[in-house]
Design a protein around this motif. Structure first.
Motif, PDB file in Angstrom:
ATOM      1  N   GLN A  57      19.544  39.313  41.194  1.00  0.00           N
ATOM      2  CA  GLN A  57      19.307  40.223  40.072  1.00  0.00           C
ATOM      3  C   GLN A  57      17.926  40.021  39.442  1.00  0.00           C
ATOM      4  OE1 GLN A  57      22.697  39.395  37.500  1.00  0.00           O
ATOM      5  NE2 GLN A  57      21.425  38.215  36.101  1.00  0.00           N
ATOM      6  N   SER A  58      17.195  39.009  39.906  1.00  0.00           N
ATOM      7  CA  SER A  58      15.861  38.778  39.355  1.00  0.00           C
ATOM      8  C   SER A  58      14.881  39.888  39.724  1.00  0.00           C
ATOM      9  CB  SER A  58      15.304  37.431  39.854  1.00  0.00           C
ATOM     10  OG  SER A  58      15.006  37.467  41.239  1.00  0.00           O
ATOM     11  N   GLY A  59      15.224  40.686  40.724  1.00  0.00           N
ATOM     12  CA  GLY A  59      14.359  41.802  41.090  1.00  0.00           C
ATOM     13  C   GLY A  59      14.465  42.990  40.145  1.00  0.00           C
ATOM     14  N   GLY A  60      15.424  42.927  39.230  1.00  0.00           N
ATOM     15  CA  GLY A  60      15.541  43.996  38.240  1.00  0.00           C
ATOM     16  C   GLY A  60      16.807  44.817  38.338  1.00  0.00           C
ATOM     17  N   VAL A  61      17.635  44.590  39.362  1.00  0.00           N
ATOM     18  CA  VAL A  61      18.923  45.297  39.478  1.00  0.00           C
ATOM     19  C   VAL A  61      19.968  44.410  38.816  1.00  0.00           C
ATOM     20  CG1 VAL A  61      20.561  46.405  41.040  1.00  0.00           C
ATOM     21  CG2 VAL A  61      18.142  46.279  41.669  1.00  0.00           C
ATOM     22  N   ARG A  62      20.130  44.590  37.515  1.00  0.00           N
ATOM     23  CA  ARG A  62      21.009  43.732  36.726  1.00  0.00           C
ATOM     24  C   ARG A  62      22.248  44.519  36.300  1.00  0.00           C
ATOM     25  NH1 ARG A  62      15.783  42.265  35.265  1.00  0.00           N
ATOM     26  NH2 ARG A  62      15.336  40.023  35.538  1.00  0.00           N
ATOM     27  N   PRO A  63      23.408  44.163  36.849  1.00  0.00           N
ATOM     28  CA  PRO A  63      24.628  44.907  36.520  1.00  0.00           C
ATOM     29  C   PRO A  63      25.251  44.427  35.219  1.00  0.00           C
ATOM     30  CG  PRO A  63      25.150  43.151  38.043  1.00  0.00           C
ATOM     31  CD  PRO A  63      23.657  43.072  37.807  1.00  0.00           C
ATOM     32  N   ALA A  64      26.149  45.242  34.692  1.00  0.00           N
ATOM     33  CA  ALA A  64      26.940  44.774  33.557  1.00  0.00           C
ATOM     34  C   ALA A  64      27.852  43.637  33.988  1.00  0.00           C
ATOM     35  CB  ALA A  64      27.765  45.928  32.981  1.00  0.00           C
ATOM     36  N   ARG A  65      28.287  43.694  35.256  1.00  0.00           N
ATOM     37  CA  ARG A  65      29.221  42.689  35.752  1.00  0.00           C
ATOM     38  C   ARG A  65      29.116  42.629  37.282  1.00  0.00           C
ATOM     39  NH1 ARG A  65      33.369  44.786  33.687  1.00  0.00           N
ATOM     40  NH2 ARG A  65      33.426  43.574  31.756  1.00  0.00           N
ATOM     41  N   TRP A  66      29.127  41.411  37.825  1.00  0.00           N
ATOM     42  CA  TRP A  66      29.178  41.240  39.270  1.00  0.00           C
ATOM     43  C   TRP A  66      30.619  41.388  39.757  1.00  0.00           C
ATOM     44  CZ3 TRP A  66      25.487  40.794  42.998  1.00  0.00           C
ATOM     45  CH2 TRP A  66      24.174  40.566  42.582  1.00  0.00           C
ATOM     46  N   LEU A  67      30.776  42.022  40.909  1.00  0.00           N
ATOM     47  CA  LEU A  67      32.076  42.189  41.553  1.00  0.00           C
ATOM     48  C   LEU A  67      32.030  41.448  42.886  1.00  0.00           C
ATOM     49  CD1 LEU A  67      34.889  43.527  41.856  1.00  0.00           C
ATOM     50  CD2 LEU A  67      33.704  45.492  42.872  1.00  0.00           C
ATOM     51  N   LEU A  68      32.882  40.435  43.035  1.00  0.00           N
ATOM     52  CA  LEU A  68      32.793  39.522  44.164  1.00  0.00           C
ATOM     53  C   LEU A  68      34.143  39.379  44.833  1.00  0.00           C
ATOM     54  CD1 LEU A  68      30.934  37.306  41.736  1.00  0.00           C
ATOM     55  CD2 LEU A  68      29.770  38.061  43.823  1.00  0.00           C
ATOM     56  N   LYS A  69      34.119  38.918  46.080  1.00  0.00           N
ATOM     57  CA  LYS A  69      35.386  38.831  46.806  1.00  0.00           C
ATOM     58  C   LYS A  69      35.329  37.792  47.909  1.00  0.00           C
ATOM     59  CE  LYS A  69      36.664  41.037  50.377  1.00  0.00           C
ATOM     60  NZ  LYS A  69      37.038  40.768  51.805  1.00  0.00           N
ATOM     61  N   SER A  70      36.377  36.996  48.004  1.00  0.00           N
ATOM     62  CA  SER A  70      36.572  36.142  49.166  1.00  0.00           C
ATOM     63  C   SER A  70      37.924  35.466  49.101  1.00  0.00           C
ATOM     64  CB  SER A  70      35.495  35.067  49.278  1.00  0.00           C
ATOM     65  OG  SER A  70      35.772  34.223  50.384  1.00  0.00           O
ATOM     66  N   PRO A  71      38.698  35.494  50.191  1.00  0.00           N
ATOM     67  CA  PRO A  71      39.926  34.701  50.232  1.00  0.00           C
ATOM     68  C   PRO A  71      39.656  33.201  50.125  1.00  0.00           C
ATOM     69  CG  PRO A  71      39.924  36.386  51.954  1.00  0.00           C
ATOM     70  CD  PRO A  71      38.544  36.356  51.379  1.00  0.00           C
ATOM     71  N   LEU A  72      38.442  32.778  50.465  1.00  0.00           N
ATOM     72  CA  LEU A  72      38.147  31.345  50.465  1.00  0.00           C
ATOM     73  C   LEU A  72      38.078  30.755  49.066  1.00  0.00           C
ATOM     74  CD1 LEU A  72      37.965  29.733  53.041  1.00  0.00           C
ATOM     75  CD2 LEU A  72      37.466  32.139  53.424  1.00  0.00           C
ATOM     76  N   HIS A  73      38.021  31.598  48.033  1.00  0.00           N
ATOM     77  CA  HIS A  73      38.078  31.057  46.674  1.00  0.00           C
ATOM     78  C   HIS A  73      39.437  30.429  46.385  1.00  0.00           C
ATOM     79  CE1 HIS A  73      34.136  32.444  45.848  1.00  0.00           C
ATOM     80  NE2 HIS A  73      34.436  33.721  45.870  1.00  0.00           N
TER      81      HIS A  73
END
Length: 418
Positions: free
Chosen positions: A246-262
């Motif tokens: 997000q340092s390039g300037g594409v800053r979301p209100a919230r990140w959406l992430l996914k992985s069964p490994l969590h």
């Protein structure tokens, strides 16, 4: 998808004549004593450092890299295609990680980027996590790591390059080449260059990732990953990656992430992201284990000519049962149920938008008409079995319902409480 009850052949990924030719040529060279591929750990590290113009002293990164390459040399039994594809994957990941670390060293203020209330979709594989993430990502306030960003992460995208740049075109072309060589991949797993990628694509850059285990049999690396890898450092790297992105300037209100490994690192996830929100998907393991085994064995059969589907299925059976036990232990210990929403696969499959409404209501998020329409448009563009039917059965993998009921006894007890 309904679990098949008729006897089915154990799956082998459909191969084209081009793929067979690649493997035949590799065997021919080997017969004449010609070595095409070297997995020497230190040589590969030095190559990545030269390409990136940077060297790394992260103990976790170096340990994972050495564990992986040693396991590949000793255990993987790759065919020619497997050597080509996996070596490129490993070398690219090493270079990408070093390029990011070079940038973070030059601009340490990047590590002050805020990551607020990230949302994680987790659950056993084949429980709808991929399509749920893709659906929620249609909300313009979300941002998910895209496949091309995980494969070619440097430099961080800007608002002008986020959706259109040569790296996207390159990964799209590579995916098309893969689908041409191994057409069955598409029917088993949703995969597009500019669509959300799982967090295993992020942890692959730290070389503590189940992604590599999915490609070939790596028992010593898999054991190290589950029992010894520092998952807290893995999640700290995960946050560094998001901050860099997000340092390039594409800053979301919230990140959406996914992985069964969590499932195996819930404590570490909450330590790094204490305000995280988790959407937990659930499905009867008597359905998921057969599907997971089919996917794993099919992918591996493209990378090796000696895939043992029974070995892969029993690996699947036990690995994810242990992962779920670890998750349930952590969930009980943490007491953060207010930050976790449980979603049944059957409910999601029968009413996707209704499930989205429930998720948003639970966490107090607004869903405006425009973003709802984007989600509905996406669902219309992704009909069931769009790229073909993925058939699977327990008996094709020498598994029984009794095996699953024994290994997942604790999870079945938990399911009864939902």
């Amino acid at each position: 998808m309904k679990l098949e009850t008729s006897s089915l052949q154990a799956p082998q990924t459909g191969r084209t004549k081009a793929l067979d030719l690649i493997n035949w040529l590799g065997r021919l060279f080997k017969r004449f004593g010609i070595t095409l591929f070297s997995w020497d750990t230190e040589t590969m590290l030095r190559k990545a450092e030269r390409s990136a113009g940077f060297s790394i002293d992260s103990a976790e990164f170096l340990t994972g890299f050495r564990q992986l390459t040693a396991s590949i040399q000793q255990e993987a039994s790759l065919n020619t295609f497997g050597h080509i594809a996996l070596k490129r994957t490993v070398e690219r990941a090493a270079q990408g990680r070093l390029e990011i670390e070079r940038e973070l060293t030059r601009n340490p203020e990047i590590l002050e980027e805020d990551i607020t209330e990230p949302t994680f979709v987790i659950g056993l594989p084949r429980t709808g996590t991929t399509i749920l993430q893709a659906l929620l990502s249609r909300d313009s306030r979300y941002r998910s790591p895209l496949a091309w960003e995980c494969l070619l992460p440097y430099p961080a995208p800007t608002p002008e390059t986020y959706r259109q740049n040569p790296r996207i075109d390159q990964i799209r072309k590579e995916f098309e080449q893969l689908f041409t060589l191994v057409p069955d991949f598409r029917k088993m797993h949703y995969m597009e260059a500019d669509e959300p990628q799982e967090c295993l694509g992020i942890t692959a850059l730290n070389f503590a990732s189940y992604q590599y285990v999915c490609l070939c049999t790596l028992p010593s690396y898999a054991d190290w990953f589950f029992n010894e890898a520092d998952q807290l450092e893995n999640m700290r790297w995960h946050k560094r990656f998001l901050q860099f992105m997000q340092s390039g300037g594409v800053r979301p209100a919230r990140w959406l992430l996914k992985s069964p490994l969590h499932l195996v690192r819930l404590n570490a996830l909450f330590e790094v992201y204490p305000d995280a929100r988790i959407i937990m998907t659930h499905r009867d393991p008597r359905e998921t284990v057969a599907s997971m085994s089919s996917l794993l064995s099919s992918v591996r059969s493209a990378y090796t000519d000696g895939e043992d589907h029974e070995r892969s299925s029993h690996e699947t059976l036990t690995f994810w049962a242990r992962a779920y036990d670890r998750f349930l232990d952590a969930r009980d210990e943490l007491g953060r149920d207010d930050q976790i929403l449980d979603v049944k696969f059957e409910d999601f499959a029968s009413d996707q938008i209704g499930t989205v409404d429930r998720i948003y209501a639970h966490f107090g998020w607004p869903l405006d008409a425009t973003n709802r329409a984007h989600m509905q448009d996406f669902l219309r563009s992704q009909p069931k079995d769009k790229h073909g039917v993925h058939n699977y059965s327990l008996e094709a993998f020498s598994l029984t319902n009794a095996d699953i009921e024994r290994e997942y006894a604790r999870y079945f007890t938990f399911l009864d409480t939902l």
